[in-house]
Design a protein around this motif. Structure first.
Motif, mmCIF file in Angstrom:
data_model
loop_
_atom_site.group_PDB
_atom_site.id
_atom_site.type_symbol
_atom_site.label_atom_id
_atom_site.label_comp_id
_atom_site.label_asym_id
_atom_site.label_seq_id
_atom_site.Cartn_x
_atom_site.Cartn_y
_atom_site.Cartn_z
ATOM 1 N N SER A 26 37.477 33.830 42.940
ATOM 2 C CA SER A 26 37.894 35.095 43.560
ATOM 3 C C SER A 26 39.246 35.577 43.060
ATOM 4 N N PRO A 28 39.727 37.813 40.014
ATOM 5 C CA PRO A 28 39.679 38.780 38.925
ATOM 6 C C PRO A 28 40.914 39.692 38.980
ATOM 7 N N PRO A 29 41.448 40.165 37.865
ATOM 8 C CA PRO A 29 40.898 40.070 36.504
ATOM 9 C C PRO A 29 41.285 38.804 35.749
ATOM 10 N N PHE A 32 36.754 35.355 36.086
ATOM 11 C CA PHE A 32 35.433 35.783 36.531
ATOM 12 C C PHE A 32 34.483 34.600 36.351
ATOM 13 N N LYS A 33 33.509 34.506 37.234
ATOM 14 C CA LYS A 33 32.590 33.361 37.172
ATOM 15 C C LYS A 33 31.656 33.379 35.977
ATOM 16 N N ASP A 34 31.595 34.513 35.261
ATOM 17 C CA ASP A 34 30.766 34.548 34.059
ATOM 18 C C ASP A 34 31.473 33.931 32.855
ATOM 19 N N GLY A 37 37.775 36.683 31.783
ATOM 20 C CA GLY A 37 39.004 36.815 32.559
ATOM 21 C C GLY A 37 40.218 36.447 31.717
ATOM 22 N N TYR A 177 42.255 45.163 41.827
ATOM 23 C CA TYR A 177 40.869 44.983 41.381
ATOM 24 C C TYR A 177 39.904 45.109 42.557
ATOM 25 N N TYR A 238 41.835 43.476 28.821
ATOM 26 C CA TYR A 238 41.483 43.598 30.233
ATOM 27 C C TYR A 238 42.161 44.810 30.865
#
Length: 247
Positions: A26, A28-29, A32-34, A37, A177, A238
């Motif tokens: 939690s 971001p930026p 990120f869980k993908d 970041g 964000y 970003y």
């Protein structure tokens, strides 16, 4: 020549490692869980300089500290050297800048110093008491239910913008964000106004490793990223995608 090349390739592969590394959820930026970041990009590319691969483990900060302390992972990405955990700490590689946010409509709330937080209902990021210094820790120590730390920072922003807490203490970029996200989801008014009090110095973070050689490899890779301009490029990428992100 071919034998020499194969020897060098083998030598590199022997020292390259898959590194299980903790990252806060939690955020971001930065994370990120993908697997993207700012923090993830810097860490991955710094370690890739010596051909290491990062295997992210996403956890709340409190649980993450315990996992690292007890040896369940190889490294952690967000930590201060004053954490008390025995490890090999890297050079500084990023910072958070935390503010105290207040709704502009709450004109009766006046905050000029950390001690001014005392009368209000506050939500803060997880382990804020650890990261934001002794004065903040002492101020919130006996506030009871008026002070709450929330792991899910989207929820923290939502509760604050819905006026369910009077003050939100968190990083400015994470706040922006999630505010933008909540507006896009039509969960809050896009015209909502907030004020922010700059009560805290930027909090500078390091990575920490169980293995000294990996720490050294990270430092070398980080220095290379800064020298060749890639470090600045990551922030710019970003910033273009979301909003201006300051180092």
């Amino acid at each position: 020549m071919i034998k020499l090349f194969l020897f060098m390739l083998l030598n590199i592969s022997l020292f390259a490692k898959d590194i299980q590394m903790l990252f806060a959820t939690s955020t971001p930026p930065y994370v990120f869980k993908d697997g993207s970041g700012i923090v993830l990009s810097i860490v991955k590319e710094a370690l890739a300089y010596k051909n290491h691969t990062v295997k992210p483990v996403f956890l709340e900060m409190g649980r993450g500290f315990e996992m690292f302390k007890n040896g369940y992972v190889d490294a952690t990405s967000i930590i201060k050297q004053t954490s008390g955990i025995e490890a090999f700490y890297s050079d500084y590689f990023m910072q958070y800048h935390n503010y105290a946010f207040v709704l502009s409509s709450n004109k009766n709330i006046k905050i000029d110093s950390i001690k001014d937080l005392k009368p209000y209902h506050i939500s803060a990021f997880q382990n804020a008491r650890v990261f934001l210094g002794k004065e903040f820790e002492n101020t919130v120590a006996d506030m009871g239910k008026k002070y709450r730390e929330i792991a899910d920072q989207k929820l923290q922003v939502y509760m604050f913008l819905k006026n369910r807490t009077q003050v939100a203490v968190m990083d400015r970029h994470i706040f922006q964000y999630y505010t933008n996200m909540l507006v896009s989801e039509n969960k809050i008014d896009k015209d909502i106004k907030v004020e922010k009090a700059e009560l805290f110095e930027p909090t500078r973070y390091r990575t920490a490793f169980r293995d000294k050689s990996l720490r050294d490899d990270f430092n070398e890779g980080l220095a290379a990223l800064k020298k060749n301009g890639r470090y600045d490029e990551i922030y710019e990428e970003y910033g273009k995608k979301y909003f201006k992100v300051e180092k």
